[in-house]
Enzyme design. Structure first.
Site, PDB file in Angstrom:
ATOM      1  N   SER A  36       0.827  -1.205   0.000  1.00 35.03           N
ATOM      2  CA  SER A  36       0.000   0.000   0.000  1.00 35.03           C
ATOM      3  C   SER A  36       0.862   1.256   0.000  1.00 35.03           C
ATOM      4  CB  SER A  36      -0.919   0.023   1.216  1.00 35.03           C
ATOM      5  OG  SER A  36      -1.644  -1.174   1.319  1.00 35.03           O
TER       6      SER A  36
HETATM    7  N1  SAH Z   1      -1.497  -3.656   3.427  1.00 33.53           N
HETATM    8  C1  SAH Z   1      -0.674  -4.480   2.566  1.00 33.53           C
HETATM    9  C2  SAH Z   1      -1.105  -4.443   1.133  1.00 33.53           C
HETATM   10  C3  SAH Z   1      -2.237  -5.238   0.898  1.00 33.53           C
HETATM   11  S1  SAH Z   1      -2.695  -5.453  -0.800  1.00 33.53           S
HETATM   12  C4  SAH Z   1       0.734  -4.017   2.637  1.00 33.53           C
HETATM   13  O1  SAH Z   1       1.031  -3.097   3.367  1.00 33.53           O
HETATM   14  O2  SAH Z   1       1.533  -4.619   1.931  1.00 33.53           O
HETATM   15  C5  SAH Z   1      -4.147  -6.340  -0.428  1.00 33.53           C
HETATM   16  C6  SAH Z   1      -3.927  -7.759   0.047  1.00 33.53           C
HETATM   17  O3  SAH Z   1      -5.214  -8.302   0.309  1.00 33.53           O
HETATM   18  C7  SAH Z   1      -3.277  -8.679  -0.978  1.00 33.53           C
HETATM   19  O4  SAH Z   1      -2.152  -9.286  -0.428  1.00 33.53           O
HETATM   20  C8  SAH Z   1      -4.375  -9.707  -1.281  1.00 33.53           C
HETATM   21  O5  SAH Z   1      -3.869 -11.015  -1.525  1.00 33.53           O
HETATM   22  C9  SAH Z   1      -5.193  -9.676  -0.012  1.00 33.53           C
HETATM   23  N2  SAH Z   1      -6.556 -10.146  -0.134  1.00 33.53           N
HETATM   24  C10 SAH Z   1      -7.445  -9.936  -1.137  1.00 33.53           C
HETATM   25  N3  SAH Z   1      -8.612 -10.536  -0.848  1.00 33.53           N
HETATM   26  C11 SAH Z   1      -8.461 -11.154   0.358  1.00 33.53           C
HETATM   27  C12 SAH Z   1      -9.323 -11.936   1.197  1.00 33.53           C
HETATM   28  N4  SAH Z   1     -10.576 -12.250   0.842  1.00 33.53           N
HETATM   29  N5  SAH Z   1      -8.819 -12.379   2.368  1.00 33.53           N
HETATM   30  C13 SAH Z   1      -7.551 -12.090   2.765  1.00 33.53           C
HETATM   31  N6  SAH Z   1      -6.703 -11.364   2.020  1.00 33.53           N
HETATM   32  C14 SAH Z   1      -7.151 -10.890   0.827  1.00 33.53           C
END
Ligand code: SAH
Length: 220
Positions: free
Chosen positions: A70
């Site tokens: 993010s």
């Molecule tokens: N906050 C994180 C970035 C997250 S990107 C950071 O700082 O790196 C969003 C993440 O949500 C991705 O890794 C994706 O695989 C995950 N994601 C998407 N749908 C999801 C779900 N239903 N349950 C858990 N994780 C999920």
């Protein structure tokens, strides 16, 4: 691991990080504890070495599997929105990704329970947080749209990927007074929303337009 790897040099140095913090302040981030975490968490160790020199730019960067780390502004904004109103006990994070947001938030709350659907990302996140000696985090490989019932209810829930509509199960796992910060909507039309659970109702505030990867169902 050497201290130098965390403290950084050149494009990952203290000066570069200070510039990022200054920029976030100018954009309205006011919570000093959050700004302090942005300054101190070595974002460059969460991305590929080739991208290290860009780690303190205020942008999302690829972390593999079609996912991104993010943008620092978003991490700060979501953390601040979650913490506004007082310190928090147990927090659920949906979408661990590389673990950067987890690392920013964990020392500011009692405990973080984080759920990620892509196993390889979760393993990497675990390793990074261990290196940073962050110990108040529980990890789970699974579908975060279901929350983490056995660990709930939560004082805060932070969702790092955008559902089309707010998963009911997440609202259900919010403790009284608890806050849920979640981007909602289709790509290109997402809005960051904070829900607060009151005695008899749930209030909803819009925190502005955002761009996130979609929240998917099931394990990756
Ligand atoms: N906050 C994180 C970035 C997250 S990107 C950071 O700082 O790196 C969003 C993440 O949500 C991705 O890794 C994706 O695989 C995950 N994601 C998407 N749908 C999801 C779900 N239903 N349950 C858990 N994780 C999920």
């Amino acid at each position: 691991m050497s201290d130098l790897r965390f403290s950084g040099i050149g494009m990952t140095s203290a000066r570069t990080r200070d510039r990022l913090v200054q920029r976030l302040r100018e954009q309205g981030i006011a919570n000093l504890a959050v700004l302090d975490r942005i300054r101190n968490v070595p974002r460059h160790i969460f991305v590929d070495e080739a991208l290290g020199s860009r780690a303190y730019e205020d942008t999302a960067l690829p972390i593999g599997f079609g996912q991104t780390i993010s943008q620092p502004y978003i991490v700060a904004r979501m953390s601040e929105a979650l913490l506004q109103g007082g310190p928090l006990g147990k927090v659920l994070e949906v979408g661990t990704g590389c673990g950067y947001q987890t690392a920013v938030l964990a020392p500011l709350v009692e405990q973080v329970c984080t759920v990620e659907r892509i196993g390889a990302l979760l393993e990497r996140a675990k390793e990074r947080l261990r290196e940073l000696e962050i110990r108040n985090v529980k990890f789970r490989h699974g579908d975060g749209t279901q929350g983490w019932r056995a660990q709930g209810p939560f004082a805060g829930i932070l969702v790092a990927a955008a559902p089309l509509a707010v998963p009911r199960e997440l609202l259900a796992q919010l403790a009284p007074g608890g806050r849920l910060v979640v981007p909602v909507g289709p790509e290109g039309e997402q809005e960051l929303i904070r829900f607060t659970r009151r005695e008899e109702s749930v209030t909803r505030e819009s925190l502005g337009r955002v761009a996130f990867v979609p929240l998917l169902g099931g394990k990756g």
